[in-house]
Scaffold this motif. Structure first.
Motif, PDB file in Angstrom:
ATOM      1  N   ILE A  93      20.399  17.813   5.169  1.00 48.15           N
ATOM      2  CA  ILE A  93      20.125  17.016   6.357  1.00 48.15           C
ATOM      3  C   ILE A  93      19.810  15.575   5.987  1.00 48.15           C
ATOM      4  N   VAL A  94      20.491  14.648   6.632  1.00 48.48           N
ATOM      5  CA  VAL A  94      20.207  13.220   6.461  1.00 48.48           C
ATOM      6  C   VAL A  94      18.986  12.873   7.302  1.00 48.48           C
ATOM      7  N   PRO A  95      17.979  12.233   6.732  1.00 47.02           N
ATOM      8  CA  PRO A  95      16.801  11.863   7.532  1.00 47.02           C
ATOM      9  C   PRO A  95      17.207  11.062   8.760  1.00 47.02           C
ATOM     10  N   ALA A  96      16.525  11.310   9.860  1.00 44.76           N
ATOM     11  CA  ALA A  96      16.806  10.553  11.083  1.00 44.76           C
ATOM     12  C   ALA A  96      16.237   9.147  10.986  1.00 44.76           C
ATOM     13  N   VAL A  97      15.115   9.003  10.251  1.00 47.17           N
ATOM     14  CA  VAL A  97      14.380   7.743  10.192  1.00 47.17           C
ATOM     15  C   VAL A  97      13.814   7.531   8.792  1.00 47.17           C
ATOM     16  N   ASN A  98      13.728   6.275   8.371  1.00 49.23           N
ATOM     17  CA  ASN A  98      12.946   5.880   7.209  1.00 49.23           C
ATOM     18  C   ASN A  98      11.958   4.831   7.701  1.00 49.23           C
ATOM     19  N   GLN A  99      10.686   5.167   7.750  1.00 47.93           N
ATOM     20  CA  GLN A  99       9.665   4.241   8.251  1.00 47.93           C
ATOM     21  C   GLN A  99       9.079   3.465   7.072  1.00 47.93           C
ATOM     22  N   ILE A 100       9.180   2.137   7.113  1.00 45.57           N
ATOM     23  CA  ILE A 100       8.739   1.294   6.007  1.00 45.57           C
ATOM     24  C   ILE A 100       7.998   0.064   6.519  1.00 45.57           C
ATOM     25  N   GLU A 101       7.213  -0.541   5.639  1.00 42.21           N
ATOM     26  CA  GLU A 101       6.583  -1.812   5.975  1.00 42.21           C
ATOM     27  C   GLU A 101       7.658  -2.879   6.085  1.00 42.21           C
ATOM     28  N   LEU A 102       7.632  -3.625   7.171  1.00 44.89           N
ATOM     29  CA  LEU A 102       8.699  -4.589   7.415  1.00 44.89           C
ATOM     30  C   LEU A 102       8.161  -5.774   8.213  1.00 44.89           C
ATOM     31  N   HIS A 103       8.196  -6.934   7.591  1.00 46.08           N
ATOM     32  CA  HIS A 103       7.811  -8.194   8.240  1.00 46.08           C
ATOM     33  C   HIS A 103       8.388  -9.331   7.409  1.00 46.08           C
ATOM     34  N   PRO A 104       8.295 -10.590   7.845  1.00 44.98           N
ATOM     35  CA  PRO A 104       8.953 -11.675   7.114  1.00 44.98           C
ATOM     36  C   PRO A 104       8.522 -11.835   5.659  1.00 44.98           C
ATOM     37  N   SER A 105       7.323 -11.404   5.317  1.00 43.48           N
ATOM     38  CA  SER A 105       6.880 -11.499   3.923  1.00 43.48           C
ATOM     39  C   SER A 105       7.135 -10.214   3.148  1.00 43.48           C
ATOM     40  N   CYS A 106       7.754  -9.240   3.794  1.00 46.73           N
ATOM     41  CA  CYS A 106       8.132  -7.977   3.145  1.00 46.73           C
ATOM     42  C   CYS A 106       9.413  -7.459   3.807  1.00 46.73           C
ATOM     43  N   PRO A 107      10.544  -8.150   3.587  1.00 42.96           N
ATOM     44  CA  PRO A 107      11.778  -7.807   4.305  1.00 42.96           C
ATOM     45  C   PRO A 107      12.463  -6.524   3.838  1.00 42.96           C
ATOM     46  N   GLN A 108      12.296  -6.149   2.568  1.00 43.23           N
ATOM     47  CA  GLN A 108      12.903  -4.925   2.030  1.00 43.23           C
ATOM     48  C   GLN A 108      14.358  -4.762   2.476  1.00 43.23           C
ATOM     49  N   GLN A 109      15.121  -5.826   2.360  1.00 48.52           N
ATOM     50  CA  GLN A 109      16.479  -5.823   2.890  1.00 48.52           C
ATOM     51  C   GLN A 109      17.370  -4.766   2.250  1.00 48.52           C
ATOM     52  N   ALA A 110      17.191  -4.538   0.955  1.00 48.78           N
ATOM     53  CA  ALA A 110      18.016  -3.526   0.284  1.00 48.78           C
ATOM     54  C   ALA A 110      17.763  -2.138   0.868  1.00 48.78           C
ATOM     55  N   VAL A 111      16.521  -1.842   1.178  1.00 52.62           N
ATOM     56  CA  VAL A 111      16.181  -0.542   1.766  1.00 52.62           C
ATOM     57  C   VAL A 111      16.748  -0.439   3.179  1.00 52.62           C
ATOM     58  N   VAL A 112      16.615  -1.514   3.944  1.00 50.50           N
ATOM     59  CA  VAL A 112      17.159  -1.527   5.301  1.00 50.50           C
ATOM     60  C   VAL A 112      18.670  -1.319   5.265  1.00 50.50           C
ATOM     61  N   ASP A 113      19.361  -2.090   4.431  1.00 47.63           N
ATOM     62  CA  ASP A 113      20.823  -2.009   4.374  1.00 47.63           C
ATOM     63  C   ASP A 113      21.289  -0.627   3.946  1.00 47.63           C
ATOM     64  N   PHE A 114      20.630  -0.055   2.937  1.00 50.94           N
ATOM     65  CA  PHE A 114      21.035   1.274   2.461  1.00 50.94           C
ATOM     66  C   PHE A 114      20.778   2.324   3.531  1.00 50.94           C
ATOM     67  N   SER A 115      19.608   2.280   4.144  1.00 53.51           N
ATOM     68  CA  SER A 115      19.285   3.258   5.187  1.00 53.51           C
ATOM     69  C   SER A 115      20.304   3.211   6.315  1.00 53.51           C
ATOM     70  N   VAL A 116      20.569   2.015   6.811  1.00 53.24           N
ATOM     71  CA  VAL A 116      21.506   1.855   7.925  1.00 53.24           C
ATOM     72  C   VAL A 116      22.903   2.330   7.537  1.00 53.24           C
ATOM     73  N   SER A 117      23.307   2.074   6.286  1.00 55.94           N
ATOM     74  CA  SER A 117      24.645   2.493   5.838  1.00 55.94           C
ATOM     75  C   SER A 117      24.800   4.011   5.844  1.00 55.94           C
ATOM     76  N   LYS A 118      23.686   4.714   5.793  1.00 52.19           N
ATOM     77  CA  LYS A 118      23.715   6.176   5.788  1.00 52.19           C
ATOM     78  C   LYS A 118      23.379   6.773   7.162  1.00 52.19           C
ATOM     79  N   GLY A 119      23.281   5.922   8.170  1.00 50.69           N
ATOM     80  CA  GLY A 119      22.991   6.402   9.515  1.00 50.69           C
ATOM     81  C   GLY A 119      21.525   6.717   9.750  1.00 50.69           C
ATOM     82  N   ILE A 120      20.665   6.114   8.947  1.00 50.82           N
ATOM     83  CA  ILE A 120      19.229   6.341   9.058  1.00 50.82           C
ATOM     84  C   ILE A 120      18.591   5.155   9.776  1.00 50.82           C
TER      85      ILE A 120
END
Length: 294
Positions: free
Chosen positions: A164-191
């Motif tokens: 099962i692919v996780p429905a959500v990945n909940q992470i700390e996210l704000h302008p001083s913690c963008p975590q763009q690589a995590v966002v991009d990877f998650s979205v690419s997998k439908g998360i």
């Protein structure tokens, strides 16, 4: 309300774009915050066993009088409970006084003992497999499962070894913690990515940031609205501002549209200011690879 008031999960369910977060909400205040939020139109509540407030959230839900089926409820499996997910699920349902969860997350990929030390006898991936089994066996109790605080490395291992692919990945996210690589990877997998601490948590320097305040003045809103809107304007991202004050809870539900240039300006803040609001360094697990805010 935001332009897109919901985001579709890979289960087909619709998850609201803006919800009420309850991390760090003081005891005695959460119940009233939840009650107020539901009464003014919030459709998403987020809590966790680790927050120690599931029972208060449940009381707030009951006090609001809002039907359970009219809002989305998330809670999380606690690190010391990763060897007993079935019992932990039942405990959360009882504490929240609800027959089901819309979303159940693994809070961290870090099995712990009761005294906050790494439990090397448990592999978090085995716990995920147990969560999968519970999800499939009890669709009346768990509508979706997902993860929280997962880096790309942890997501890759999960996806390579799970059904099962996780429905959500909940992470700390704000302008001083963008975590763009995590966002991009998650979205690419439908998360879908859920952003917590969108303001940078309590007493955040982001609230005084000149870029944030310039945009806030343009739209005649507070800086918090700008920071919440930054996440709500992003495809496949929803956001969990936290407050226990009625006025602020009401304000946090308002989301404004931002231009591409404004979004770029806000994202560029990380080049000058980088920090995390949540940075646990548990005995035996270290910081789980989160060495930098970006």
């Amino acid at each position: 309300m935001p332009i897109n008031s919901t985001i579709k999960l890979n289960t087909g369910a619709e998850m609201p774009t803006v919800g009420l977060g309850t991390w760090k909400s003081a005891p005695g205040e959460v119940e009233h915050a939840v009650e107020h939020a539901l009464r003014i139109g919030y459709k998403l509540l987020d809590t966790a066993t680790a927050y120690g407030n599931e029972a208060e959230v449940g009381k707030g839900i009951k006090a609001s009088g809002v039907p359970r089926e009219s809002f989305f409820l998330t809670t999380k499996l606690n690190n010391p409970d990763m060897g007993r997910p079935k019992e932990a699920l039942e405990h959360s349902l009882k504490q929240l006084d609800t027959p089901y969860l819309d979303l159940w997350l693994m809070h961290w990929p870090a099995p712990m003992t009761k005294n906050d030390k790494a439990d090397k006898s448990i592999d978090w991936l085995d716990t995920w497999h147990e969560m999968e089994k519970l999800y499939k066996a009890h669709p009346d109790k768990v509508k979706a499962i997902g993860v929280s605080n997962f880096s790309v490395e942890f997501l890759e291992r999960l996806l390579a070894n799970s059904e099962i692919v996780p429905a959500v990945n909940q992470i700390e996210l704000h302008p001083s913690c963008p975590q763009q690589a995590v966002v991009d990877f998650s979205v690419s997998k439908g998360i879908v990515v859920t952003a917590y601490s969108p303001l940078g948590s309590d007493n955040s320097p982001l609230l005084k940031n000149p870029v944030v305040n310039k945009i806030a003045e343009k739209y005649n809103v507070g800086p918090g609205t700008v920071l919440i809107s930054l996440q709500a304007n992003r495809p496949y991202v929803n956001v969990l501002p936290k407050s226990v004050k009625n006025e602020r809870i009401t304000q946090n539900l308002k989301v404004i549209g931002l231009t591409d240039e404004e979004i770029k300006e806000l994202n560029d803040i990380s080049k000058e200011s980088s920090f995390r609001a949540c940075h646990p360094n548990w005995t035996g697990w270290g910081n789980l690879g989160f060495t930098e805010a970006v």
